[in-house]
Design an enzyme around this catalytic site. Sequence first.
Site, PDB file in Angstrom:
ATOM      1  N   LYS A 123       0.805  -1.242   0.000  1.00 62.67           N
ATOM      2  CA  LYS A 123       0.000   0.000   0.000  1.00 62.67           C
ATOM      3  C   LYS A 123       0.836   1.290   0.000  1.00 62.67           C
ATOM      4  O   LYS A 123       0.326   2.353   0.338  1.00 62.67           O
ATOM      5  CB  LYS A 123      -0.984   0.047   1.196  1.00 62.67           C
ATOM      6  N   CYS A 124       2.092   1.179  -0.397  1.00 60.14           N
ATOM      7  CA  CYS A 124       2.923   2.391  -0.431  1.00 60.14           C
ATOM      8  C   CYS A 124       3.146   2.896  -1.849  1.00 60.14           C
ATOM      9  O   CYS A 124       3.913   3.843  -2.061  1.00 60.14           O
ATOM     10  CB  CYS A 124       4.247   2.134   0.269  1.00 60.14           C
ATOM     11  N   THR A 126       3.635   0.479  -4.651  1.00 62.94           N
ATOM     12  CA  THR A 126       4.521  -0.461  -5.356  1.00 62.94           C
ATOM     13  C   THR A 126       4.112  -0.613  -6.830  1.00 62.94           C
ATOM     14  O   THR A 126       4.967  -0.677  -7.709  1.00 62.94           O
ATOM     15  CB  THR A 126       4.505  -1.847  -4.670  1.00 62.94           C
ATOM     16  N   ARG A 206       5.581   4.839   2.898  1.00 64.41           N
ATOM     17  CA  ARG A 206       4.731   6.040   3.045  1.00 64.41           C
ATOM     18  C   ARG A 206       4.643   6.398   4.517  1.00 64.41           C
ATOM     19  O   ARG A 206       4.982   5.581   5.388  1.00 64.41           O
ATOM     20  CB  ARG A 206       3.307   5.771   2.531  1.00 64.41           C
ATOM     21  N   SER A 214      -4.781   3.207   4.437  1.00 63.49           N
ATOM     22  CA  SER A 214      -4.911   2.636   3.088  1.00 63.49           C
ATOM     23  C   SER A 214      -5.093   1.116   3.174  1.00 63.49           C
ATOM     24  O   SER A 214      -5.917   0.526   2.462  1.00 63.49           O
ATOM     25  CB  SER A 214      -3.663   2.992   2.278  1.00 63.49           C
ATOM     26  N   GLY A 354      -5.668   4.216  -5.507  1.00 63.02           N
ATOM     27  CA  GLY A 354      -6.149   5.583  -5.331  1.00 63.02           C
ATOM     28  C   GLY A 354      -7.588   5.573  -4.842  1.00 63.02           C
ATOM     29  O   GLY A 354      -8.409   6.384  -5.280  1.00 63.02           O
ATOM     30  N   ARG A 355      -7.888   4.643  -3.922  1.00 65.65           N
ATOM     31  CA  ARG A 355      -9.251   4.568  -3.365  1.00 65.65           C
ATOM     32  C   ARG A 355      -9.505   5.745  -2.432  1.00 65.65           C
ATOM     33  O   ARG A 355      -8.579   6.275  -1.825  1.00 65.65           O
ATOM     34  CB  ARG A 355      -9.415   3.306  -2.520  1.00 65.65           C
ATOM     35  N   ARG A 356     -10.760   6.089  -2.290  1.00 66.66           N
ATOM     36  CA  ARG A 356     -11.130   7.120  -1.318  1.00 66.66           C
ATOM     37  C   ARG A 356     -11.023   6.505   0.086  1.00 66.66           C
ATOM     38  O   ARG A 356     -11.561   5.424   0.324  1.00 66.66           O
ATOM     39  CB  ARG A 356     -12.574   7.566  -1.593  1.00 66.66           C
TER      40      ARG A 356
HETATM   41  N1  LIG Z   1      -0.142   7.514  -9.710  1.00 62.22           N
HETATM   42  C1  LIG Z   1      -0.852   6.800  -8.827  1.00 62.22           C
HETATM   43  N2  LIG Z   1      -2.104   6.392  -9.118  1.00 62.22           N
HETATM   44  C2  LIG Z   1      -2.824   5.684  -8.203  1.00 62.22           C
HETATM   45  N3  LIG Z   1      -2.354   5.316  -6.999  1.00 62.22           N
HETATM   46  C3  LIG Z   1      -1.105   5.707  -6.672  1.00 62.22           C
HETATM   47  C4  LIG Z   1      -0.303   6.445  -7.570  1.00 62.22           C
HETATM   48  N4  LIG Z   1       0.882   6.683  -6.978  1.00 62.22           N
HETATM   49  C5  LIG Z   1       0.827   6.120  -5.786  1.00 62.22           C
HETATM   50  N5  LIG Z   1      -0.365   5.534  -5.575  1.00 62.22           N
HETATM   51  C6  LIG Z   1      -0.743   4.876  -4.325  1.00 62.22           C
HETATM   52  O1  LIG Z   1      -0.545   3.496  -4.440  1.00 62.22           O
HETATM   53  C7  LIG Z   1      -1.312   2.906  -3.398  1.00 62.22           C
HETATM   54  C8  LIG Z   1      -1.417   1.422  -3.629  1.00 62.22           C
HETATM   55  O2  LIG Z   1      -0.170   0.893  -3.289  1.00 62.22           O
HETATM   56  P1  LIG Z   1       0.338  -0.521  -3.819  1.00 62.22           P
HETATM   57  O3  LIG Z   1       0.295  -0.541  -5.298  1.00 62.22           O
HETATM   58  O4  LIG Z   1       1.657  -0.757  -3.202  1.00 62.22           O
HETATM   59  O5  LIG Z   1      -0.770  -1.477  -3.235  1.00 62.22           O
HETATM   60  S1  LIG Z   1      -0.637  -3.070  -3.076  1.00 62.22           S
HETATM   61  O6  LIG Z   1       0.134  -3.325  -1.873  1.00 62.22           O
HETATM   62  O7  LIG Z   1      -0.034  -3.606  -4.269  1.00 62.22           O
HETATM   63  O8  LIG Z   1      -2.039  -3.502  -2.902  1.00 62.22           O
HETATM   64  C9  LIG Z   1      -2.616   3.662  -3.467  1.00 62.22           C
HETATM   65  O9  LIG Z   1      -3.215   3.605  -2.194  1.00 62.22           O
HETATM   66  P2  LIG Z   1      -4.728   4.052  -1.965  1.00 62.22           P
HETATM   67  O10 LIG Z   1      -4.742   5.553  -2.169  1.00 62.22           O
HETATM   68  O11 LIG Z   1      -5.051   3.699  -0.562  1.00 62.22           O
HETATM   69  O12 LIG Z   1      -5.584   3.318  -2.946  1.00 62.22           O
HETATM   70  C10 LIG Z   1      -2.196   5.052  -3.895  1.00 62.22           C
HETATM   71  O13 LIG Z   1      -2.232   5.981  -2.863  1.00 62.22           O
END
Ligand SMILES: Nc1ncnc2c1ncn2[C@@H]1O[C@H](COP(=O)(O)OS(=O)(=O)O)[C@@H](OP(=O)(O)O)[C@H]1O
Length: 392
Positions: A123-124, A126, A206, A214, A354-356
């Site tokens: 959730k950082c 990746t 993060r 998240s 990018g969930r709310r």
């Molecule tokens: N450009 C862009 N677009 C959308 N989201 C972005 C982006 N950059 C970083 N993030 C952040 O990535 C978070 C999800 O992290 P991961 O991909 O590591 O999640 S996972 O562990 O694989 O499930 C996700 O977390 P949430 O906001 O909670 O959905 C995003 O905050």
Amino acid sequence: MPNKARPRREWSPQSPIDVLWIPRSAMRPAEGDTTDCILVVGISRPKMAAAFLTVVLLSLFLTFHILYDSAVYSLHAATAVESRTVELVSQVRATPPLLFSSKVHFPRTSRHLPQAIIIGVRKCGTRALLEMLFLHPQIQKAAGEVHFFDRDDNYVKGLEWYRRKMPYSFRGQITIEKSPSYFVTPEVPERIRAMNASVKLLLIVREPVTRAISDYTQLRTHAATASTMTNGTPRSVLLQQQQQQLQQQQQAARSFEELVIRPDGSINESYRPVAISLYHTYMHRWLEVFSREQILIVNGDQLIEDPVPQLRRIENFLGLEPRIGRHNFYFNHTKGFYCLRNETSEKCLKESKGRRHPRVNPIVVTKLRRFFNEHNQRFYELVGEDLGWPEE
Ligand SMILES: Nc1ncnc2c1ncn2[C@@H]1O[C@H](COP(=O)(O)OS(=O)(=O)O)[C@@H](OP(=O)(O)O)[C@H]1O
């Protein structure tokens, strides 16, 4: 007419084109003509013949086109591989196929074990990080999360199994995979070292409270939509899955505040979203196995705010020429995040990225930040970097 002089027909009753060979002796001789037979092609069914000829011409055109393309492509690839310059490789993969999988097998490419791995944190960012790095012409990415080093049932399949999960790449390109749970799984550092002691590791982090929220949001979403797979699953595993699911659903019904703060007011450190944000408790294992120079700490909050400076650091860390720039990003106001683009396509990450987040009581946020402060300091000391996360 003797048999020898008889015209010979080569056609079937169904054929729209009649081919007739007429011996020279059957013709009135023309002056100076030395040919001994002539070929007469007749069309008995014009529509069918036209269709037949169209198919033949189309097939010829397509065959030629494919052969030509493949020859030109091989030529480019060969040049790129031989000169090993970034410029030429980028001609071959000038426009990374943002919208398509990287499973394409071009000539002179093969699958390689990764030279760099995104080890977490969950959730950082990746996925965002991997997709952004894939904009670089010298980088190839594994399609999904491979989970080779953290899942015993995959690890026992061996390195050859792992290699076959990797994308095709040119010599000189860097293969990268990401599996966020590597960071928190005790066996993983040693297993990765056994594969390649000089591998490069990317750790994206993060601010711990944001990460925990998240994580909670993701667990809640999954619990609401999860369904147990029953096909061929042993009864004991099924029962375990059902219990886990029930527990998740019960937790999901509770608010973040209820889950992180115990009734006595202390922080529930054993709640997974909190535990994973205690980065130093996992980091020390990695530093026992790898040198600090092999691990790059990527600031996930800054990657969201302004991706290019973070990517520049990574290009440098991986020994790559700087190729990813501002032209590769545009801000999508509906999504609230940067999306990616190259010369041919544009792409935002999928909805689950990018969930709310739910609104969390600010008193709980402050309490959590105070709790994490001490742990963050330990993390900064371990990695020798201050990430500047808020203390309350
Ligand atoms: N450009 C862009 N677009 C959308 N989201 C972005 C982006 N950059 C970083 N993030 C952040 O990535 C978070 C999800 O992290 P991961 O991909 O590591 O999640 S996972 O562990 O694989 O499930 C996700 O977390 P949430 O906001 O909670 O959905 C995003 O905050």
